[in-house]
Motif scaffolding. Structure first.
Motif, short mmCIF file in Angstrom:
data_model
loop_
_atom_site.label_atom_id
_atom_site.label_comp_id
_atom_site.label_asym_id
_atom_site.label_seq_id
_atom_site.Cartn_x
_atom_site.Cartn_y
_atom_site.Cartn_z
N ASP A 51 0.74 -1.26 0.04
CA ASP A 51 -0.05 -0.06 0.00
C ASP A 51 0.83 1.20 -0.09
O ASP A 51 0.67 2.18 -0.77
CB ASP A 51 -0.84 0.08 1.09
CG ASP A 51 -2.22 -0.89 1.23
OD1 ASP A 51 -2.41 -1.55 -0.06
OD2 ASP A 51 -2.72 -1.19 2.10
N ALA A 68 1.67 6.55 -6.71
CA ALA A 68 0.32 7.42 -7.15
C ALA A 68 0.47 9.01 -6.89
O ALA A 68 0.09 9.58 -7.60
CB ALA A 68 -0.88 6.97 -6.18
N ARG A 112 -4.74 5.24 -6.10
CA ARG A 112 -3.88 4.08 -5.96
C ARG A 112 -4.40 2.94 -6.83
O ARG A 112 -3.58 2.21 -7.07
CB ARG A 112 -4.24 3.70 -4.23
CG ARG A 112 -3.57 2.38 -4.11
CD ARG A 112 -3.98 1.93 -2.64
NE ARG A 112 -3.49 2.45 -1.41
CZ ARG A 112 -4.14 2.22 -0.28
NH1 ARG A 112 -4.94 1.04 -0.01
NH2 ARG A 112 -3.41 2.99 0.75
N ASP A 166 1.06 3.93 -2.87
CA ASP A 166 0.67 5.29 -2.55
C ASP A 166 1.87 6.41 -2.84
O ASP A 166 1.43 7.56 -3.50
CB ASP A 166 0.22 5.47 -1.10
CG ASP A 166 -0.76 4.81 -0.56
OD1 ASP A 166 -1.84 4.62 -1.57
OD2 ASP A 166 -1.08 4.70 0.54
#
Length: 266
Positions: free
Chosen positions: A196, A203, A210, A200
């Motif tokens: 994650d 992104a 995401r 992130d």
């Protein structure tokens, strides 16, 4: 399938999220008593509160695996809580620094080695005597597809995961005659807090969502993941739990890839 491990006792490191969390859940469901550990007690307690466990079946003790003193204290607390363990799942780890080799400091290398390799060594040194007693033991290291397919912008992580494959293979030769079976599981791009964070960051760099970052990462960096998605922690935990079981009584020194085909070679 009955995995025939009801009543066994396990320690799972890196258990407050991701693969370690999912493995803890599945071991509990099989009737195993589990001690879950990670570095932060409040986060660990919150994770433990989400588990479906019988009274006395689950314990949560924080420990910093970069500290020998902390690991020895963990050993004492585990012994007081459940006695000797039969199963050790080492899922703790960090991604470490990103960047090409010339961009990564010695400190970045050292910290990654200290957690991902030496942290596992410290824990195993503390609990090996448990696993060697009784003629039945299971040890599973969580490695990575990066161990056999290294990427040039995350070499410290890749190097530590490759080292785990070597350590596990050596251990499997040393202790099998005592009933201790040692194996590794190598996932690829699983939906965990670690990935994650990676997505992130990507992104933010590209000013996209995401989900869009995940899809671009799959296209550009993991083209052999044929299922076209991140894996789920439960999908990795299922393989780990099998390797911890009595059903895996003839599996030793193996590396199970749970990677959607990410590794391009045989």
């Amino acid at each position: 399938m009955d995995l025939r491990i009801q009543g066994r006792k396990a320690l799972v490191t890196g258990a407050d999220s991701g693969i370690g969390f999912a493995t803890t859940q599945q071991l509990l469901a099989e009737g195993v008593s589990v001690v879950m550990t990670d570095i932060d007690q409040p986060t660990l307690d919150a994770a433990a509160a989400k588990m479906d466990a019988k009274e006395g079946q689950l314990h949560a003790f924080a420990a910093d695996i970069t500290s020998t003193t902390a690991v020895h204290e963990l050993k004492r607390r585990v012994a007081d809580a459940i006695g000797e363990i039969d199963i050790l799942v080492q899922a703790a780890g960090i991604h470490g620094p990103d960047g090409l080799f010339h961009d990564i400091s010695e400190e970045g290398w050292q910290h990654t080695l200290d957690v991902n390799l030496m942290g596992h060594v410290r824990v195993l040194q503390a609990f090996l005597s448990d696993l060697r007693n009784g003629g039945w033991g299971r040890l599973v290291f969580v490695s990575s597809e990066d161990a056999v397919q290294p990427y040039d912008d995350e070499l410290p992580y890749c190097a530590t995961k490759a080292a785990l494959l070597s350590v596990a293979r050596g251990l499997s030769r040393t202790y099998a005659h005592e009933g201790l079976l040692v194996n590794t599981v190598s996932p690829a791009f699983i939906a965990t807090p670690m990935t994650d964070e990676m997505m992130d960051k990507l992104a933010e760099q590209r000013s996209i969502s995401r989900d869009d970052a995940i899809q671009s990462f799959l296209r550009e960096e993991r083209p052999f993941m044929e299922l076209g998605r991140r894996g789920e922690p439960d999908e990795v935990a299922a393989v780990i739990t099998f390797l911890c079981s009595d059903r895996a009584s003839f599996v030793n020194g193996a590396n199970y890839r749970v990677d959607s085909g990410a590794v391009a070679t045989i």
